[in-house]
Design an enzyme around this catalytic site. Structure first.
Site, PDB file in Angstrom:
ATOM      1  CG  ASP A 210      -6.171 -10.542   3.380  1.00  0.00           C
ATOM      2  OD1 ASP A 210      -5.720  -9.388   3.292  1.00  0.00           O
ATOM      3  OD2 ASP A 210      -5.451 -11.559   3.427  1.00  0.00           O
ATOM      4  CG  LEU A 211      -6.293  -7.781  -1.984  1.00  0.00           C
ATOM      5  CD1 LEU A 211      -5.494  -6.587  -2.505  1.00  0.00           C
ATOM      6  CD2 LEU A 211      -7.008  -8.482  -3.132  1.00  0.00           C
TER       7      LEU A 211
ATOM      8  CB  THR B 115      -5.393  -5.467   1.227  1.00  0.00           C
ATOM      9  OG1 THR B 115      -4.023  -5.875   1.108  1.00  0.00           O
ATOM     10  CG2 THR B 115      -5.541  -4.102   0.584  1.00  0.00           C
ATOM     11  N   GLY B 116      -3.666  -5.150   3.788  1.00  0.00           N
ATOM     12  CA  GLY B 116      -2.584  -4.376   4.367  1.00  0.00           C
ATOM     13  C   GLY B 116      -1.801  -3.600   3.321  1.00  0.00           C
TER      14      GLY B 116
END
Length: 270
Positions: free
Chosen positions: A12-13, A46-47
């Site tokens: 994830d970021l 990532t979102g």
């Protein structure tokens, strides 16, 4: 041994690879360059919108697959769009027609702009360098509401819980949803999830989830972490997520380069 089993690294970021200043440290860049040199497949999930995430990921200076908007977009290491999925306009319109507390900030992720009912400085902090511009709109005046995703933010998590329940009650089976952060509630099409997008990439590259090491800190990482051969939860993740994923190891925080230090010690033996 972990080195014999793992061929893919997924991260994830925000809250994971990025520190609290939304930056990638030089140490992390060095570790990821070594991952690439040792032929590991790297996936960033990532979102964030792809226009927002691409310049951040470019800072790693290694080829990566990029999963954005929680799985609604996949870009190849050559930055080619290889998968996309939008929420249909009527579905979004139905959500926005609900009696939503006006204190809640509503955002539509569109292809080249994010549209919102109000300016929100906390959201702007996630973009120190603006690559994906906000546009203030009245959603009632828009005919086409098709979107990559819809998300809501408010300082009180309880308000978002109420909104989540309201949306799900009125839209059974239409959406997937997640709290990427306790104060950010996100809705996507029901077929969209980071884990689904990652599975597409793994199939393309002839790998399986059991060969993957993954890192995350949010509820939108849950399926990804549980599906991986080894999932790692960030030390800065919410306690509620740590408790829910108590079977997974918790590592150092993002501000302590938790991802890079784990990779260096356990995978690269540095």
């Amino acid at each position: 041994m972990l080195q014999e089993k793992i061929k893919v690294v997924i991260s994830d970021l925000d809250g994971t690879l990025l520190n609290s200043d939304h930056k990638i440290s030089q140490y992390t860049k060095t570790v990821f360059q070594e991952l690439h040199n040792q032929n590991y497949l790297i996936i960033i999930a990532t979102g964030r919108h792809h226009l927002d995430a691409m310049p951040i990921v470019a800072g790693l200076d290694v080829p990566v697959y990029l999963v954005t908007s929680n799985g609604a977009r996949i870009h190849s290491p050559e930055k080619e769009l290889i998968f996309s999925y939008n929420m249909e306009s009527e579905a979004v319109k139905s959500v926005l027609s609900l009696d939503i507390d006006p204190e809640i900030t509503t955002v539509l992720f569109r292809e080249n702009v994010w549209q919102t009912n109000k300016h929100n400085e906390k959201l702007n902090e996630f973009q120190p360098e603006v690559n994906y511009h906000p546009e203030l709109v009245d959603f009632e005046n828009l005919e086409d509401l098709s979107a990559i995703k819809v998300f809501f933010t408010h300082d009180r998590h309880s308000k978002l819980i109420e909104l989540r329940d309201q949306i799900l009650e009125n839209h059974t089976g239409l959406f997937s949803h997640a709290f990427s952060l306790p104060l950010c509630l996100e809705f996507m099409d029901k077929s969209v999830d980071k884990s689904v997008a990652i599975a597409r990439i793994l199939e393309l590259e002839n790998f399986v989830f059991q060969q993957a090491l993954s890192f995350g800190d949010g509820y939108n990482d849950e399926k990804m972490l549980n599906s991986s051969g080894k999932g790692l939860v960030m030390g800065n993740a919410p306690d509620s997520l740590k408790n829910k994923l108590s079977h997974l190891e918790v590592i150092l925080t993002n501000d302590n380069d938790g991802v890079a230090k784990y990779i260096a010690q356990e995978l690269l033996n540095n």
